[in-house]
Design a protein around this motif. Structure first.
Motif, mmCIF file in Angstrom:
data_model
loop_
_atom_site.group_PDB
_atom_site.id
_atom_site.type_symbol
_atom_site.label_atom_id
_atom_site.label_comp_id
_atom_site.label_asym_id
_atom_site.label_seq_id
_atom_site.Cartn_x
_atom_site.Cartn_y
_atom_site.Cartn_z
ATOM 1 N N ILE A 118 35.190 -5.911 -83.232
ATOM 2 C CA ILE A 118 35.441 -6.431 -84.589
ATOM 3 C C ILE A 118 36.926 -6.728 -84.773
ATOM 4 N N ARG A 119 37.755 -5.783 -84.301
ATOM 5 C CA ARG A 119 39.201 -5.982 -84.424
ATOM 6 C C ARG A 119 39.669 -7.198 -83.644
ATOM 7 N N GLY A 120 39.078 -7.381 -82.474
ATOM 8 C CA GLY A 120 39.447 -8.542 -81.654
ATOM 9 C C GLY A 120 39.097 -9.839 -82.338
ATOM 10 N N GLU A 121 37.893 -9.854 -82.958
ATOM 11 C CA GLU A 121 37.500 -11.070 -83.670
ATOM 12 C C GLU A 121 38.436 -11.332 -84.852
ATOM 13 N N ALA A 122 38.843 -10.237 -85.530
ATOM 14 C CA ALA A 122 39.758 -10.374 -86.680
ATOM 15 C C ALA A 122 41.088 -10.960 -86.235
ATOM 16 N N ARG A 123 41.544 -10.454 -85.056
ATOM 17 C CA ARG A 123 42.820 -10.977 -84.540
ATOM 18 C C ARG A 123 42.700 -12.449 -84.218
ATOM 19 N N ASP A 124 41.591 -12.822 -83.613
ATOM 20 C CA ASP A 124 41.393 -14.230 -83.242
ATOM 21 C C ASP A 124 41.376 -15.119 -84.470
ATOM 22 N N ARG A 125 40.679 -14.587 -85.517
ATOM 23 C CA ARG A 125 40.613 -15.391 -86.740
ATOM 24 C C ARG A 125 41.990 -15.521 -87.378
ATOM 25 N N THR A 126 42.770 -14.407 -87.367
ATOM 26 C CA THR A 126 44.125 -14.435 -87.942
ATOM 27 C C THR A 126 45.022 -15.375 -87.160
ATOM 28 N N GLY A 127 44.895 -15.257 -85.824
ATOM 29 C CA GLY A 127 45.704 -16.143 -84.979
ATOM 30 C C GLY A 127 45.336 -17.590 -85.187
ATOM 31 N N GLY A 128 44.030 -17.849 -85.294
ATOM 32 C CA GLY A 128 43.584 -19.223 -85.511
ATOM 33 C C GLY A 128 44.079 -19.761 -86.832
ATOM 34 N N THR A 129 44.040 -18.884 -87.868
ATOM 35 C CA THR A 129 44.520 -19.307 -89.194
ATOM 36 C C THR A 129 46.005 -19.638 -89.152
ATOM 37 N N THR A 130 46.768 -18.805 -88.436
ATOM 38 C CA THR A 130 48.228 -19.024 -88.328
ATOM 39 C C THR A 130 48.522 -20.350 -87.638
ATOM 40 N N ILE A 131 47.788 -20.601 -86.549
ATOM 41 C CA ILE A 131 47.989 -21.857 -85.818
ATOM 42 C C ILE A 131 47.666 -23.050 -86.702
#
Length: 250
Positions: free
Chosen positions: A3-16
């Motif tokens: 779950i944390r990994g998916e959250a990080r991916d979503r945050t990273g994607g949002t930042t990009i």
């Protein structure tokens, strides 16, 4: 961890995505502003070029006026050489001059009107050359009237004391010590002092030359030295050339 990994991916994607959006906005602003910025830059360059051109024109006009004044010295020197000093023979004798008592007192109706006072001449400086015991007022402008009574500064040459070449001219009269009569006695190393209302400038003679009246190189200057050029006619009688004294400020 998943779950944390998916959250990080979503945050990273949002930042990009945000950075991409900001980048696109910035590019859009640059694209929009570029023509205006380019136009502003081009206008500034145009103004600078125009200012430089106008300044060069003014410099060329001033230089040409200085050359015209230098050329005009030829006729002024010729007039000075032809001038005849008043002699005793020219003055009416006491016997020849009618007295007021013999002619009778003029009536108020016939009395001549008082002559207007000539315009006052104001010196801009004095020039001194101790080696030839010379001290003269300096007037602005090479005119026949000014050159009868003083040395003159060629007004379109450099101002006295400034970087460039200030030219001062005067007649050589046939009376010993009158105006630049003894300028031919000046030697290399002699001092010349020019005193204005605001300052005193001391120059040292480094060169003396006799040139053709058409030689305008005597007015040459650079952008670092403070030069003074003295100009008169040569020889004293029936002049055909010009005597030039070159000096630099110490």
């Amino acid at each position: 961890m998943g779950i944390r990994g998916e959250a990080r991916d979503r945050t990273g994607g949002t930042t990009i995505k945000k950075l991409t959006a900001y980048g696109l906005i910035l590019i859009g602003i640059i694209i929009i502003c570029y023509p205006k910025a380019s136009e502003w830059y081009d206008t500034r360059q145009e103004e600078k070029l125009l200012a430089a051109w106008e300044e060069s024109l003014m410099n060329e006009e001033a230089e040409q006026e200085a050359l015209d004044q230098y050329d005009g010295l030829t006729s002024l020197f010729a007039e000075g050489a032809e001038a005849v000093e008043p002699s005793a023979e020219a003055a009416p004798s006491a016997e020849a001059a009618p007295s007021a008592s013999a002619q009778g007192e003029p009536s108020a109706a016939t009395a001549p009107a008082p002559a207007k006072a000539p315009p006052k001449l104001n010196a801009i400086a004095t020039i001194k050359i101790p080696s030839i015991d010379l001290k003269l007022p300096v007037l602005e402008g090479a005119t026949e009237k000014n050159m009868k009574v003083a040395a003159v500064h060629l007004k379109e040459t450099t101002k006295i004391g400034e970087v460039g070449n200030a030219a001062i001219a005067a007649h050589r009269m046939r009376i010993k010590g009158r105006l630049f009569n003894r300028l031919d006695e000046v030697e290399v190393g002699d001092k010349i002092t020019v005193e204005t209302k605001d300052d005193t400038f001391v120059y040292k003679v480094y060169k003396i030359s006799i040139v053709e009246p058409t030689d305008v190189s005597v007015l040459n200057y650079n952008n670092k030295d403070r030069r003074l050029t003295l100009i008169t006619c040569d020889p004293l009688i029936d002049p055909t050339h010009r005597l030039i004294v070159h000096a630099e400020m110490e």
